[in-house]
Design a protein around this motif. Structure first.
Motif, PDB file in Angstrom:
ATOM      1  N   LEU A   1      50.966  18.747  72.215  1.00 47.74           N
ATOM      2  CA  LEU A   1      51.165  19.703  73.315  1.00 47.74           C
ATOM      3  C   LEU A   1      51.613  21.077  72.820  1.00 47.74           C
ATOM      4  O   LEU A   1      51.769  22.006  73.606  1.00 47.74           O
ATOM      5  N   GLY A   2      51.837  21.208  71.520  1.00 47.83           N
ATOM      6  CA  GLY A   2      52.287  22.487  70.978  1.00 47.83           C
ATOM      7  C   GLY A   2      53.690  22.854  71.422  1.00 47.83           C
ATOM      8  O   GLY A   2      54.012  24.032  71.576  1.00 47.83           O
ATOM      9  N   ILE A   3      54.521  21.844  71.644  1.00 49.59           N
ATOM     10  CA  ILE A   3      55.930  22.094  71.993  1.00 49.59           C
ATOM     11  C   ILE A   3      56.751  21.944  70.717  1.00 49.59           C
ATOM     12  O   ILE A   3      56.771  20.886  70.106  1.00 49.59           O
ATOM     13  N   GLU A   4      57.406  23.030  70.303  1.00 47.33           N
ATOM     14  CA  GLU A   4      58.148  22.997  69.049  1.00 47.33           C
ATOM     15  C   GLU A   4      59.642  22.855  69.299  1.00 47.33           C
ATOM     16  O   GLU A   4      60.276  23.747  69.832  1.00 47.33           O
ATOM     17  N   ALA A   5      60.179  21.727  68.881  1.00 48.04           N
ATOM     18  CA  ALA A   5      61.620  21.520  68.975  1.00 48.04           C
ATOM     19  C   ALA A   5      62.220  21.736  67.589  1.00 48.04           C
ATOM     20  O   ALA A   5      61.530  21.595  66.579  1.00 48.04           O
ATOM     21  N   ASP A   6      63.496  22.084  67.538  1.00 41.86           N
ATOM     22  CA  ASP A   6      64.160  22.279  66.247  1.00 41.86           C
ATOM     23  C   ASP A   6      64.431  20.956  65.552  1.00 41.86           C
ATOM     24  O   ASP A   6      64.521  20.892  64.335  1.00 41.86           O
ATOM     25  N   ALA A   7      64.575  19.905  66.345  1.00 47.83           N
ATOM     26  CA  ALA A   7      64.758  18.564  65.783  1.00 47.83           C
ATOM     27  C   ALA A   7      64.319  17.542  66.822  1.00 47.83           C
ATOM     28  O   ALA A   7      64.395  17.800  68.026  1.00 47.83           O
ATOM     29  N   VAL A   8      63.826  16.400  66.351  1.00 50.02           N
ATOM     30  CA  VAL A   8      63.424  15.304  67.234  1.00 50.02           C
ATOM     31  C   VAL A   8      64.103  14.037  66.727  1.00 50.02           C
ATOM     32  O   VAL A   8      63.963  13.678  65.556  1.00 50.02           O
ATOM     33  N   VAL A   9      64.855  13.382  67.604  1.00 50.89           N
ATOM     34  CA  VAL A   9      65.523  12.136  67.235  1.00 50.89           C
ATOM     35  C   VAL A   9      65.083  11.058  68.224  1.00 50.89           C
ATOM     36  O   VAL A   9      65.234  11.215  69.438  1.00 50.89           O
ATOM     37  N   GLY A  10      64.503   9.990  67.694  1.00 48.71           N
ATOM     38  CA  GLY A  10      64.008   8.919  68.546  1.00 48.71           C
ATOM     39  C   GLY A  10      64.872   7.677  68.497  1.00 48.71           C
ATOM     40  O   GLY A  10      65.893   7.628  67.804  1.00 48.71           O
ATOM     41  N   ASP A  11      64.468   6.668  69.250  1.00 50.24           N
ATOM     42  CA  ASP A  11      65.099   5.340  69.231  1.00 50.24           C
ATOM     43  C   ASP A  11      66.547   5.335  69.709  1.00 50.24           C
ATOM     44  O   ASP A  11      67.328   4.475  69.289  1.00 50.24           O
ATOM     45  N   LEU A  12      66.914   6.280  70.557  1.00 44.21           N
ATOM     46  CA  LEU A  12      68.271   6.291  71.109  1.00 44.21           C
ATOM     47  C   LEU A  12      68.190   6.262  72.630  1.00 44.21           C
ATOM     48  O   LEU A  12      67.454   7.036  73.232  1.00 44.21           O
ATOM     49  N   TRP A  13      68.976   5.379  73.240  1.00 43.69           N
ATOM     50  CA  TRP A  13      68.936   5.220  74.689  1.00 43.69           C
ATOM     51  C   TRP A  13      70.345   5.310  75.269  1.00 43.69           C
ATOM     52  O   TRP A  13      71.301   4.801  74.697  1.00 43.69           O
ATOM     53  N   ALA A  14      70.433   5.962  76.443  1.00 38.31           N
ATOM     54  CA  ALA A  14      71.682   6.042  77.212  1.00 38.31           C
ATOM     55  C   ALA A  14      72.833   6.533  76.321  1.00 38.31           C
ATOM     56  O   ALA A  14      72.718   7.562  75.681  1.00 38.31           O
ATOM     57  N   GLU A  15      73.933   5.774  76.284  1.00 38.19           N
ATOM     58  CA  GLU A  15      75.124   6.211  75.540  1.00 38.19           C
ATOM     59  C   GLU A  15      74.830   6.500  74.070  1.00 38.19           C
ATOM     60  O   GLU A  15      75.469   7.355  73.468  1.00 38.19           O
TER      61      GLU A  15
END
Length: 208
Positions: free
Chosen positions: A124-138
């Motif tokens: 989508l051409g959306i540039e984030a400074d960092a991407v962190v996955g696999d984290l939910w809720a708290e």
């Protein structure tokens, strides 16, 4: 230079149903998974409750001992079925741009598997400074604290809980499965209709 009452913010964003409308892609992927495994999955129902980790949804359709293997299969099939059909949410690019224009950093924190999350943003051409996955809720608070995020934007009560756990300001959008009343009840500091309202909100948040 404009006077500023608060420093440049680091803002975290959820991905599914916050930055991207992942329903069509996820629905297509579940359909393909159902065909591949020969297991019935109500794909229309699945996309009404996006947010929690994949394994929680799969547990509704597969025996507990198969969930981990099916989750791996889903993640492997995901790039083929889910990326190209998934659009950005209205205002998503502008929301990230507003954070950047304020001199801040935009961080994506999602329960989605990180490589697939990055693929969505790249497509989508959306540039984030960092991407962190696999984290939910708290658990999302881990990444929010690590990157010093003062604001977290999401569409689910789980996102509100993540923001509160990190002592970040909770901005909720009603583009996902939770309505404004649920989000407020969970403790959201502000509820926006969607991200098109975010740049103006950020402006007012930074100049109280």
């Amino acid at each position: 230079m404009a006077h500023m009452t608060s420093p440049a913010p680091t803002v975290g964003f959820d991905l599914d149903m916050t930055l991207i409308d992942s329903r069509p892609g996820i629905q297509a992927c579940y359909r393909a998974l159902s065909a591949r495994t020969g297991t019935y999955i109500d794909c229309d129902l699945v996309i009404t409750r996006l947010g929690p980790p994949l394994e929680e949804e799969l547990a509704n359709w597969f025996p507990a001992e198969e969930v981990a293997a099916v989750a791996d299969l889903y993640r492997e099939m995901y790039p083929v079925h889910a990326i190209t059909g998934t659009p950005a949410m209205p205002g998503a690019r502008e929301a990230i741009a507003a954070v950047r224009a304020a001199g801040g950093r935009a961080l994506v924190v999602t329960a989605k598997w990180e490589p697939n999350a990055k693929m969505h943003l790249e497509h989508l051409g959306i540039e984030a400074d960092a991407v962190v996955g696999d984290l939910w809720a708290e658990q999302k608070a881990q990444a929010l604290r690590e990157y010093g995020a003062s604001v977290y934007v999401g569409d689910h009560t789980g996102d509100v809980r993540g923001a509160r756990t990190a002592d970040a300001y909770s901005v909720a959008v009603t583009t996902g499965p939770c309505d404004a009343a649920e989000l407020r009840a969970a403790g959201a500091d502000v509820v926006l209709t969607d991200l098109t309202e975010f740049p103006a909100w950020l402006e007012s948040y930074r100049r109280p």
